[in-house]
Design a protein around this motif. Structure first.
Motif, PDB file in Angstrom:
ATOM      1  N   LYS A  13     -44.540   5.248 -29.772  1.00  0.00           N
ATOM      2  CA  LYS A  13     -43.779   4.543 -30.952  1.00  0.00           C
ATOM      3  C   LYS A  13     -43.671   3.142 -30.354  1.00  0.00           C
ATOM      4  CE  LYS A  13     -41.845   4.000 -34.755  1.00  0.00           C
ATOM      5  NZ  LYS A  13     -42.367   3.762 -35.971  1.00  0.00           N
ATOM      6  N   ILE A  24     -44.942  -0.270 -32.131  1.00  0.00           N
ATOM      7  CA  ILE A  24     -44.364  -1.600 -32.371  1.00  0.00           C
ATOM      8  C   ILE A  24     -44.733  -2.735 -31.510  1.00  0.00           C
ATOM      9  CG2 ILE A  24     -41.741  -2.626 -32.230  1.00  0.00           C
ATOM     10  CD1 ILE A  24     -40.815   0.181 -32.336  1.00  0.00           C
ATOM     11  N   ARG A  50     -38.458  -6.987 -40.714  1.00  0.00           N
ATOM     12  CA  ARG A  50     -39.012  -5.879 -39.888  1.00  0.00           C
ATOM     13  C   ARG A  50     -38.714  -6.037 -38.515  1.00  0.00           C
ATOM     14  NH1 ARG A  50     -45.049  -3.079 -40.213  1.00  0.00           N
ATOM     15  NH2 ARG A  50     -44.499  -1.369 -38.756  1.00  0.00           N
ATOM     16  N   TYR A  94     -35.493  -5.221 -37.535  1.00  0.00           N
ATOM     17  CA  TYR A  94     -35.256  -3.691 -37.337  1.00  0.00           C
ATOM     18  C   TYR A  94     -36.034  -3.066 -36.318  1.00  0.00           C
ATOM     19  CZ  TYR A  94     -36.213   1.359 -38.554  1.00  0.00           C
ATOM     20  OH  TYR A  94     -36.045   2.554 -38.777  1.00  0.00           O
ATOM     21  N   SER A  95     -37.265  -3.516 -35.788  1.00  0.00           N
ATOM     22  CA  SER A  95     -37.874  -2.908 -34.845  1.00  0.00           C
ATOM     23  C   SER A  95     -37.166  -3.387 -33.518  1.00  0.00           C
ATOM     24  CB  SER A  95     -39.443  -4.013 -34.539  1.00  0.00           C
ATOM     25  OG  SER A  95     -40.111  -3.353 -35.791  1.00  0.00           O
ATOM     26  N   LYS A 132     -33.896  -2.963 -33.270  1.00  0.00           N
ATOM     27  CA  LYS A 132     -32.991  -2.006 -32.911  1.00  0.00           C
ATOM     28  C   LYS A 132     -33.472  -0.764 -32.798  1.00  0.00           C
ATOM     29  CE  LYS A 132     -29.869  -4.491 -36.553  1.00  0.00           C
ATOM     30  NZ  LYS A 132     -29.670  -4.649 -37.713  1.00  0.00           N
ATOM     31  N   GLU A 133     -34.755  -0.778 -33.404  1.00  0.00           N
ATOM     32  CA  GLU A 133     -35.610   0.858 -33.091  1.00  0.00           C
ATOM     33  C   GLU A 133     -35.811   0.802 -31.454  1.00  0.00           C
ATOM     34  OE1 GLU A 133     -39.192   2.936 -35.550  1.00  0.00           O
ATOM     35  OE2 GLU A 133     -39.299   1.068 -35.590  1.00  0.00           O
ATOM     36  N   ALA A 175     -32.842   1.923 -29.380  1.00  0.00           N
ATOM     37  CA  ALA A 175     -32.791   3.347 -29.857  1.00  0.00           C
ATOM     38  C   ALA A 175     -33.678   4.140 -29.059  1.00  0.00           C
ATOM     39  CB  ALA A 175     -32.889   3.636 -31.401  1.00  0.00           C
ATOM     40  N   LEU A 176     -35.119   3.688 -29.107  1.00  0.00           N
ATOM     41  CA  LEU A 176     -36.087   4.585 -28.382  1.00  0.00           C
ATOM     42  C   LEU A 176     -35.792   4.277 -26.667  1.00  0.00           C
ATOM     43  CD1 LEU A 176     -39.222   3.577 -30.592  1.00  0.00           C
ATOM     44  CD2 LEU A 176     -38.333   5.808 -30.218  1.00  0.00           C
TER      45      LEU A 176
END
Length: 89
Positions: A15, A19, A41, A44-45, A47-48, A51-52
């Motif tokens: 993932k 990205i 986007r 958002y990426s 933040k993602e 989290a990852l």
């Protein structure tokens, strides 16, 4: 109610790679337009990604914990014999 979230290290790394590829495509593609959707986007990426990274750290902690438990189980009924130290003169 606690649900188990099943991620593997490969899932998380894949993932993160996806990205990174998306961002690289937007950076080098001369036809890519930096419109509001791309900006959103990208935000958002970010933040993602955080989290990852947290999930990846949790996986590392979980792996260490399982190794410690495995060693404790092996040592529970055993005798620990340390390796002999080499003596240097």
């Amino acid at each position: 109610m606690t649900e188990k979230i099943l991620f593997t290290r490969a899932d998380v790394l894949t993932k993160l790679w996806d990205i990174a590829v998306w961002h690289e495509d937007k950076r080098v593609n001369p036809r890519a337009k930096l419109d509001e959707n791309v900006k959103e986007r990208s935000a958002y990426s970010g933040k993602e990604i955080r989290a990852l990274q947290t999930i990846l750290q949790g996986l590392a902690d979980q792996e260490l914990e399982s190794r410690v438990k495995e060693l404790e189980e092996k040592l529970a009924d055993g005798i620990l014999i340390p390796k002999p130290r080499e003596v240097y003169n």
